[in-house]
Motif scaffolding. Structure first.
Motif, PDB file in Angstrom:
ATOM      1  N   PRO A   5      10.898  15.648   8.892  1.00  0.00           N
ATOM      2  CA  PRO A   5      10.937  17.113   9.014  1.00  0.00           C
ATOM      3  C   PRO A   5      12.118  17.567   9.867  1.00  0.00           C
ATOM      4  O   PRO A   5      12.420  16.984  10.905  1.00  0.00           O
ATOM      5  CB  PRO A   5       9.603  17.450   9.705  1.00  0.00           C
ATOM      6  CG  PRO A   5       8.761  16.222   9.559  1.00  0.00           C
ATOM      7  CD  PRO A   5       9.707  15.075   9.533  1.00  0.00           C
ATOM      8  N   ALA A   6      12.807  18.616   9.423  1.00  0.00           N
ATOM      9  CA  ALA A   6      13.938  19.175  10.169  1.00  0.00           C
ATOM     10  C   ALA A   6      14.166  20.607   9.708  1.00  0.00           C
ATOM     11  O   ALA A   6      13.798  20.978   8.599  1.00  0.00           O
ATOM     12  CB  ALA A   6      15.201  18.336   9.957  1.00  0.00           C
ATOM     13  N   TYR A   7      14.770  21.400  10.568  1.00  0.00           N
ATOM     14  CA  TYR A   7      15.139  22.755  10.175  1.00  0.00           C
ATOM     15  C   TYR A   7      16.397  23.166  10.951  1.00  0.00           C
ATOM     16  O   TYR A   7      16.738  22.577  11.978  1.00  0.00           O
ATOM     17  CB  TYR A   7      14.008  23.759  10.434  1.00  0.00           C
ATOM     18  CG  TYR A   7      13.686  24.008  11.892  1.00  0.00           C
ATOM     19  CD1 TYR A   7      14.326  25.011  12.615  1.00  0.00           C
ATOM     20  CD2 TYR A   7      12.721  23.242  12.551  1.00  0.00           C
ATOM     21  CE1 TYR A   7      14.037  25.243  13.938  1.00  0.00           C
ATOM     22  CE2 TYR A   7      12.420  23.465  13.881  1.00  0.00           C
ATOM     23  CZ  TYR A   7      13.078  24.463  14.573  1.00  0.00           C
ATOM     24  OH  TYR A   7      12.790  24.689  15.891  1.00  0.00           O
ATOM     25  N   ASP A   8      17.092  24.176  10.432  1.00  0.00           N
ATOM     26  CA  ASP A   8      18.296  24.698  11.074  1.00  0.00           C
ATOM     27  C   ASP A   8      17.973  25.982  11.825  1.00  0.00           C
ATOM     28  O   ASP A   8      17.071  26.734  11.435  1.00  0.00           O
ATOM     29  CB  ASP A   8      19.379  24.990  10.031  1.00  0.00           C
ATOM     30  CG  ASP A   8      19.795  23.750   9.268  1.00  0.00           C
ATOM     31  OD1 ASP A   8      19.910  22.692   9.899  1.00  0.00           O
ATOM     32  OD2 ASP A   8      19.988  23.841   8.042  1.00  0.00           O
ATOM     33  N   SER A  14      27.013  23.351  13.951  1.00  0.00           N
ATOM     34  CA  SER A  14      25.693  23.683  13.405  1.00  0.00           C
ATOM     35  C   SER A  14      24.631  23.087  14.307  1.00  0.00           C
ATOM     36  O   SER A  14      24.893  22.168  15.093  1.00  0.00           O
ATOM     37  CB  SER A  14      25.540  23.160  11.973  1.00  0.00           C
ATOM     38  OG  SER A  14      25.575  21.735  11.946  1.00  0.00           O
ATOM     39  N   HIS A  15      23.421  23.595  14.208  1.00  0.00           N
ATOM     40  CA  HIS A  15      22.315  23.190  15.086  1.00  0.00           C
ATOM     41  C   HIS A  15      21.101  22.873  14.218  1.00  0.00           C
ATOM     42  O   HIS A  15      20.562  23.746  13.548  1.00  0.00           O
ATOM     43  CB  HIS A  15      22.012  24.338  16.062  1.00  0.00           C
ATOM     44  CG  HIS A  15      20.871  24.070  16.998  1.00  0.00           C
ATOM     45  ND1 HIS A  15      20.326  25.051  17.804  1.00  0.00           N
ATOM     46  CD2 HIS A  15      20.159  22.940  17.272  1.00  0.00           C
ATOM     47  CE1 HIS A  15      19.350  24.544  18.514  1.00  0.00           C
ATOM     48  NE2 HIS A  15      19.224  23.262  18.199  1.00  0.00           N
ATOM     49  N   HIS A  17      17.243  18.183  19.350  1.00  0.00           N
ATOM     50  CA  HIS A  17      18.188  19.208  18.932  1.00  0.00           C
ATOM     51  C   HIS A  17      19.557  18.555  18.743  1.00  0.00           C
ATOM     52  O   HIS A  17      20.110  17.980  19.686  1.00  0.00           O
ATOM     53  CB  HIS A  17      18.271  20.320  19.985  1.00  0.00           C
ATOM     54  CG  HIS A  17      17.004  21.099  20.129  1.00  0.00           C
ATOM     55  ND1 HIS A  17      16.856  22.375  19.629  1.00  0.00           N
ATOM     56  CD2 HIS A  17      15.817  20.771  20.694  1.00  0.00           C
ATOM     57  CE1 HIS A  17      15.635  22.802  19.892  1.00  0.00           C
ATOM     58  NE2 HIS A  17      14.983  21.854  20.547  1.00  0.00           N
ATOM     59  N   VAL A  18      20.083  18.631  17.535  1.00  0.00           N
ATOM     60  CA  VAL A  18      21.351  17.980  17.202  1.00  0.00           C
ATOM     61  C   VAL A  18      22.401  19.038  16.888  1.00  0.00           C
ATOM     62  O   VAL A  18      22.227  19.841  15.957  1.00  0.00           O
ATOM     63  CB  VAL A  18      21.181  17.028  16.001  1.00  0.00           C
ATOM     64  CG1 VAL A  18      22.522  16.407  15.624  1.00  0.00           C
ATOM     65  CG2 VAL A  18      20.163  15.941  16.313  1.00  0.00           C
ATOM     66  N   TRP A  57      18.596  12.124   0.910  1.00  0.00           N
ATOM     67  CA  TRP A  57      18.850  12.940   2.087  1.00  0.00           C
ATOM     68  C   TRP A  57      18.502  14.401   1.828  1.00  0.00           C
ATOM     69  O   TRP A  57      18.660  14.895   0.720  1.00  0.00           O
ATOM     70  CB  TRP A  57      20.335  12.891   2.481  1.00  0.00           C
ATOM     71  CG  TRP A  57      20.907  11.535   2.698  1.00  0.00           C
ATOM     72  CD1 TRP A  57      21.510  10.742   1.760  1.00  0.00           C
ATOM     73  CD2 TRP A  57      20.955  10.806   3.926  1.00  0.00           C
ATOM     74  NE1 TRP A  57      21.931   9.570   2.333  1.00  0.00           N
ATOM     75  CE2 TRP A  57      21.603   9.580   3.673  1.00  0.00           C
ATOM     76  CE3 TRP A  57      20.522  11.080   5.230  1.00  0.00           C
ATOM     77  CZ2 TRP A  57      21.828   8.632   4.655  1.00  0.00           C
ATOM     78  CZ3 TRP A  57      20.745  10.135   6.214  1.00  0.00           C
ATOM     79  CH2 TRP A  57      21.385   8.922   5.926  1.00  0.00           C
ATOM     80  N   CYS A  58      18.058  15.087   2.891  1.00  0.00           N
ATOM     81  CA  CYS A  58      17.964  16.545   2.867  1.00  0.00           C
ATOM     82  C   CYS A  58      19.235  17.068   3.532  1.00  0.00           C
ATOM     83  O   CYS A  58      19.517  16.729   4.688  1.00  0.00           O
ATOM     84  CB  CYS A  58      16.732  17.032   3.617  1.00  0.00           C
ATOM     85  SG  CYS A  58      16.543  18.826   3.594  1.00  0.00           S
ATOM     86  N   CYS A  59      20.032  17.851   2.801  1.00  0.00           N
ATOM     87  CA  CYS A  59      21.345  18.296   3.288  1.00  0.00           C
ATOM     88  C   CYS A  59      21.216  19.633   4.015  1.00  0.00           C
ATOM     89  O   CYS A  59      20.808  20.636   3.425  1.00  0.00           O
ATOM     90  CB  CYS A  59      22.326  18.442   2.126  1.00  0.00           C
ATOM     91  SG  CYS A  59      22.587  16.912   1.183  1.00  0.00           S
ATOM     92  N   HIS A  60      21.577  19.629   5.287  1.00  0.00           N
ATOM     93  CA  HIS A  60      21.590  20.853   6.089  1.00  0.00           C
ATOM     94  C   HIS A  60      23.047  21.266   6.273  1.00  0.00           C
ATOM     95  O   HIS A  60      23.796  20.626   7.019  1.00  0.00           O
ATOM     96  CB  HIS A  60      20.916  20.608   7.441  1.00  0.00           C
ATOM     97  CG  HIS A  60      19.469  20.256   7.333  1.00  0.00           C
ATOM     98  ND1 HIS A  60      18.462  21.161   7.585  1.00  0.00           N
ATOM     99  CD2 HIS A  60      18.860  19.096   6.978  1.00  0.00           C
ATOM    100  CE1 HIS A  60      17.289  20.566   7.400  1.00  0.00           C
ATOM    101  NE2 HIS A  60      17.508  19.312   7.034  1.00  0.00           N
TER     102      HIS A  60
END
Length: 432
Positions: A282-285, A302-303, A316-317, A244-247
Motif C-alpha cells: 500500500p502507498a499513496y502520494d 515528489s512525496h 515518507h519517501v 509495480w504501481c507507478c507513482h
C-alpha cells in the motif's frame, strides 16, 4: 446521498471495527458535489459551504504553489479551466482544495481514506492555526464527517504528522486499541509480507529506453529520476511495469520545437520523476508537506507514503532530482530545494520515518545545506554502511570525461529511519 452506515461498510470491516472501538459516528453529508466542503465546515462555526469554496479558490489563485502542482487531465485541460470549474457549487473538491481549506480556515483536517484505512492523513494550515480539528471520511467521490469522542480528538491535537488509526485508540482504552491491532492486520493490509524492505534509487535518463533495467531492480520501492515522460507516454511504461504501481511526479515540460518555438505535447524535455512501488504494497502520494515548504520547482520532487511490514508503520519517501550545473543560479536553486526538503518539509511531518532519495547533483564539499543536514540528524545510507561494516568506501555514482567519479546520487535517512537501517549496496552501471 450516502448514509453513514454505508460509508463505514464501504471502508471495510477493519475500519468499521476501528470506528466502533473509538466510539465514532458519521454525520451524513449530501452527495451533491459539494460534500468535501460541507464535511469540513460541518463543525466550524461561522463558515458556509459556498463561503469556504470561494475562499479556497481565491487562496489557490494567490499561492503559485497550487498552480505549480496542477497537472492537466481529461476533465481539467488547463489551470484556468480548473479554478473556474472549482467555483461551481457542485464541483468535486480534491487534495488541492483540502490543502487550501486547511489554511483558509486555520483548521487541521484529518482524512480517513478508504484506500489507506490504517491511517489518518493530516492537512495542516500553513499559519494562523485556530486549534480546530475536522475529521472526514472518504470513499471514491464522496466525503462524510466522522465524529470522534473528545479523547480521540485530543490525541489528534497532539500530533504533527500522519497518524496511524491504532495510535488514536491509545488515548481511549487499552481494550479498544487491542481490538484494532488484532483485527487481521496481515489479511487487511498485507504490506510486503516481510519485516525488511528494500529501497532503491536509479537515474534512468529515459525510462522508456531502460524499462528492462528498471523492472529488474530487486527492490520494494524504486525512485526513478529523469524518466523524461509526458502523461501521454506513461501508459507505455505502466504496461511494461506491471508488477509495480507507478507513482508519477509532476510532468517535465515538453521538448522545445526549434521551428515553432512551442512545447511538444508528445516528447518531454529532461526531467520527471516516478516512484515505483512493488504490488501489493500500500502507498499513496501527497502534496501537503511540499506545499508547506513552497518548493520552487515542484516537478523536481515528489512525496510518496508507503506501508511497511504488516502495514502499521509508514515511511515518507521524497524522490528528488535537483538542478544540475555549476552556475550561481543553479547552485542557489539546488541549495534552496535541499533546504526546504530536508528541513521545512521534513519538519512539518513530525517524528515519522523519512527518506530522501535521488539525484542531488551535488556533494558535501559543494553544498552547505547537505553538510548541515548530515551534522543535524540526517545520515547517508552508503556512508552509514561503511562506518558500521568497515567495507570499502562508497563508490562514485556518476563518472564523466571531466571527473573520475562523484557521489551525487544519494539515499538520506532521518533519525528514525536510521534506527531501522540494515545495509546498503551499490550496483554498478552495466550500460544495459
Amino acid at each position: 446521498m450516502r448514509g453513514g452506515g454505508k460509508t463505514l461498510e464501504t471502508l471495510g470491516s477493519r475500519l468499521k471495527e476501528a470506528a466502533d472501538a473509538m466510539g465514532a459516528s458519521v454525520q451524513e453529508i449530501p452527495g451533491d458535489g459539494a460534500c468535501q466542503f460541507a464535511a469540513v465546515v460541518a463543525g466550524l462555526p461561522g463558515w458556509s459551504v459556498g463561503g469556504l469554496r470561494a475562499r479556497v479558490v481565491d487562496a489557490m489563485l494567490e499561492d503559485p504553489t497550487f498552480e505549480a502542482h496542477f497537472a492537466p487531465s481529461e476533465r481539467y485541460g488547463s489551470w484556468e479551466f480548473y479554478v473556474e470549474a472549482m467555483r461551481g457549487p457542485y464541483e468535486y473538491g480534491d487534495e488541492m482544495t483540502l490543502t487550501a481549506a486547511a489554511t483558509v480556515t486555520g483548521t487541521t483536517i484529518w482524512v480517513l481514506d478508504s484506500r489507506s484505512p490504517h491511517i489518518l492523513r493530516r492537512y495542516a494550515p500553513r499559519a494562523g492555526a485556530t486549534g480546530e480539528q475536522a475529521v472526514v471520511t472518504y470513499v471514491p467521490e464522496h466525503y462524510d464527517r466522522l465524529l470522534l469522542p473528545g479523547s480521540a480528538m485530543a490525541e489528534l491535537a497532539r500530533r504533527t504528522g500522519t497518524v496511524e488509526t491504532a495510535a488514536v485508540l491509545q488515548s481511549i482504552k487499552e481494550s479498544a486499541r487491542q481490538r484494532l491491532i488484532t483485527a487481521g492486520d496481515v489479511e487487511q493490509n498485507p504490506g510486503p509480507g516481510r519485516a525488511e524492505m528494500r529501497f532503491a534509487t536509479l537515474n534512468v535518463t529515459n525510462l522508456l529506453q531502460y524499462l528492462p533495467a528498471a523492472d529488474a531492480v530487486e527492490a520494494d520501492l524504486l525512485c526513478c529520476q529523469e524518466v523524461t515522460l509526458l502523461p501521454c507516454k506513461r501508459v507505455q511504461a505502466e504496461e511494461y511495469l506491471r508488477k509495480w504501481c507507478c507513482h508519477w511526479g509532476l510532468p517535465p515540460p515538453g521538448r522545445l520545437c526549434r521551428n515553432s518555438g512551442s512545447r511538444s505535447t508528445m516528447n518531454a524535455a529532461n526531467g520527471g520523476l516516478s516512484t515505483l512501488v512493488l504490488r501489493p504494497i500500500p502507498a499513496y502520494d501527497t502534496m501537503t508537506a511540499l506545499s508547506h515548504a513552497a518548493i520552487r520547482s515542484p516537478d523536481r520532487v515528489s512525496h510518496t507514503v508507503v506501508a511497511t511490514g504488516a502495514g502499521n508503520t509508514f515511511v515518507h519517501v521524497f524522490n528528488v532530482y535537483c538542478p544540475s550545473g555549476n552556475g550561481r543560479a543553479e547552485s542557489e536553486e539546488r541549495e534552496d530545494m535541499l533546504e526546504k526538503i530536508l528541513f521545512a518539509a521534513a519538519d512539518s511531518l513530525g517524528d515519522v520515518p523519512i527518506m530522501v532519495m535521488g539525484d542531488l547533483n551535488t556533494e558535501e564539499d559543494r553544498s552547505p545545506v547537505l553538510r548541515k543536514a548530515l551534522r543535524n540528524g540526517w545520515s547517508d545510507a552508503a556512508e552509514l554502511h561503511h562506518a558500521r561494516t568497515g567495507d570499502t568506501p562508497p563508490p562514485p555514482t556518476f563518472t564523466s570525461a571531466r571527473t573520475s567519479g562523484t557521489r551525487i546520487d544519494r539515499i538520506l535517512l532521518n533519525r528514525i529511519t536510521t534506527g531501522a537501517f540494515q545495509c546498503h549496496h551499490a550496483c554498478r552501471d552495466t550500460g544495459s
